[in-house]
Scaffold this active site. Structure first.
Site, PDB file in Angstrom:
ATOM      1  N   GLY A  81      -9.919  -6.457   8.386  1.00 25.01           N
ATOM      2  CA  GLY A  81      -8.853  -5.786   9.106  1.00 25.01           C
ATOM      3  C   GLY A  81      -8.635  -6.410  10.464  1.00 25.01           C
ATOM      4  O   GLY A  81      -7.884  -7.368  10.622  1.00 25.01           O
ATOM      5  N   TYR A 126      -6.352  11.040   3.507  1.00 22.86           N
ATOM      6  CA  TYR A 126      -4.977  11.296   3.092  1.00 22.86           C
ATOM      7  C   TYR A 126      -4.962  11.965   1.709  1.00 22.86           C
ATOM      8  O   TYR A 126      -6.003  12.377   1.203  1.00 22.86           O
ATOM      9  CB  TYR A 126      -4.163  10.002   3.175  1.00 22.86           C
ATOM     10  CG  TYR A 126      -4.182   9.429   4.577  1.00 22.86           C
ATOM     11  CD1 TYR A 126      -3.753  10.196   5.662  1.00 22.86           C
ATOM     12  CD2 TYR A 126      -4.696   8.162   4.847  1.00 22.86           C
ATOM     13  CE1 TYR A 126      -3.813   9.713   6.966  1.00 22.86           C
ATOM     14  CE2 TYR A 126      -4.762   7.672   6.141  1.00 22.86           C
ATOM     15  CZ  TYR A 126      -4.314   8.450   7.199  1.00 22.86           C
ATOM     16  OH  TYR A 126      -4.389   7.973   8.490  1.00 22.86           O
ATOM     17  N   GLN A 142       0.847  -1.187   0.000  1.00 25.56           N
ATOM     18  CA  GLN A 142       0.000   0.000   0.000  1.00 25.56           C
ATOM     19  C   GLN A 142       0.888   1.245   0.000  1.00 25.56           C
ATOM     20  O   GLN A 142       1.762   1.404   0.854  1.00 25.56           O
ATOM     21  CB  GLN A 142      -0.927   0.039   1.213  1.00 25.56           C
ATOM     22  CG  GLN A 142      -1.955   1.162   1.090  1.00 25.56           C
ATOM     23  CD  GLN A 142      -2.785   1.366   2.329  1.00 25.56           C
ATOM     24  OE1 GLN A 142      -2.269   1.833   3.348  1.00 25.56           O
ATOM     25  NE2 GLN A 142      -4.068   1.040   2.258  1.00 25.56           N
TER      26      GLN A 142
END
Length: 370
Positions: A319, A176, A93
């Site tokens: 996750g 982000y 990532q």
């Protein structure tokens, strides 16, 4: 069995995934004392190589493993090799903080660059635990030429390829830099990089095109969070739909490997900034092969299996369940109960000694199988 849909092989570009149980990127802050991956991280990813695909933690931030120098690349090679030896695949990532960085972080000081954003607008809140006084976000400098950041993404992709990753994922969620350009609350530019949905989508599309040049379209994915929420992100529903329907349509034309949608859930929207809507129902009809659709955001195995079986998504991205269940795919496939005893304080925090780094990281047990 109820979970069968999660265990059909899945063709992802040139790769054939052994199952549709994907491990999400999760920051764990274990790259100590520097930003170089270590042996604990190699074990952490090796333990979880039963996933159809692992998406690495974002490659930036304090005590997070980087991908900007040769030392880091060589260390990542150990991790990718360990995952491959277990029959798994792993994407890196690629993460740029944009306005959610802080100029006093050691990594940011070393870069010699200011905190950049699409516009000179600070995000609300923030809490930098690594810095004395735990300061909040700063007002960023509006980047003069966003292609400079595109070049940084491209450099990271070159390093990811050299490190043996099977592909790369762009972090386009959680407030982000990609998210900031897409969201009109953070992007107030009046040039070709702001204003209309077409202009706000220009930067992330240029990033994707640059990565495709390096690794090929079938080895590129992107994570999106149209509902907003984290890090002071969120647009009215009308703006959200106009922006993301345009962007997703244009991304699909590039033929990338997958689009990962993070759906709305309250845990990541404490300030109530999010715009709740069903992201899979809204955007999946816009996506045609070869691009796949991954779903993320609080899925439990039964719900995930049903969504895959009904064609709402091609794979489920987990996750937190992967943290306490290193053997998560096998537990789901065999019907074993999941370990729900998370050591939440250890998700990000440790004192730096060996035992505290291992705690809540590589010491979760696998189930007992007949």
């Amino acid at each position: 069995m109820a979970a069968a849909a999660l265990f059909e092989p899945l063709k992802l570009g040139s790769l054939v995934l052994k199952n549709r149980v994907i491990m999400s990127a999760m920051t764990r802050n274990r790259a100590i004392p520097t930003n170089v991956p270590n042996d604990f991280m190699t074990e952490y990813y090796r333990q979880r190589a039963g996933a159809g695909l692992i998406i690495s933690e974002g490659t930036l931030w304090s005590t997070v493993p980087g991908l900007w120098n040769t030392t880091q690349v060589e260390a990542w090679k150990k991790i990718t090799s360990a995952v491959h030896a277990e029959g798994g695949f792993i994407f890196a990532q690629l993460w740029h903080l944009g306005r959610t960085a802080h100029p006093d972080l050691p990594e940011h000081k070393a870069s010699g660059k200011p905190v950049y954003g699409p516009s000179a607008i600070a995000a609300a809140g923030g809490k930098f635990r690594q810095l004395p006084g735990e300061p909040g976000y700063v007002t960023p400098i509006a980047i003069d030429d966003p292609m400079k950041i595109v070049a940084e993404f491209k450099h990271a992709a070159i390093n990811a390829k050299a490190a043996g990753f099977d592909g790369v994922e762009v972090h386009g969620a959680m407030g982000y830099i990609i998210h900031q350009f897409l969201d009109n609350s953070a992007n107030k530019r009046t040039d070709k990089w702001g204003g209309s949905p077409e202009n706000r989508a220009r930067f992330p599309l240029e990033v994707l095109k640059a990565l495709i040049e390096v690794v090929g379209a079938d080895k590129v994915g992107i994570k999106l969070a149209p509902c907003g929420g984290p890090n002071d992100m969120g647009m009215p529903l009308e703006d959200t739909l106009a922006t993301y329907k345009y962007f997703v349509t244009e991304v699909n034309k590039l033929g990338i490997a997958y689009i990962l949608f993070l759906r709305y859930y309250a845990m990541i929207d404490p300030a109530g900034r999010g715009t709740e809507h069903d992201v899979l129902d809204t955007y999946k009809p816009l996506i045609k092969a070869p691009t796949l659709v991954f779903g993320n955001g609080g899925f439990q195995p039964p719900e995930a299996a049903t969504a895959v079986a009904e064609g709402k998504m091609d794979a489920a991205v987990f996750g937190l369940p992967f943290i306490a269940n290193p053997d998560l795919p096998k537990r789901i496939r065999t019907g074993k109960e999941l370990n729900l005893q998370f050591d939440f304080p250890s998700l990000y925090n440790h004192s730096g000694d060996e035992e505290s780094v291992k705690k809540g990281f590589v010491d979760y047990p696998v189930a007992v199988y007949d």
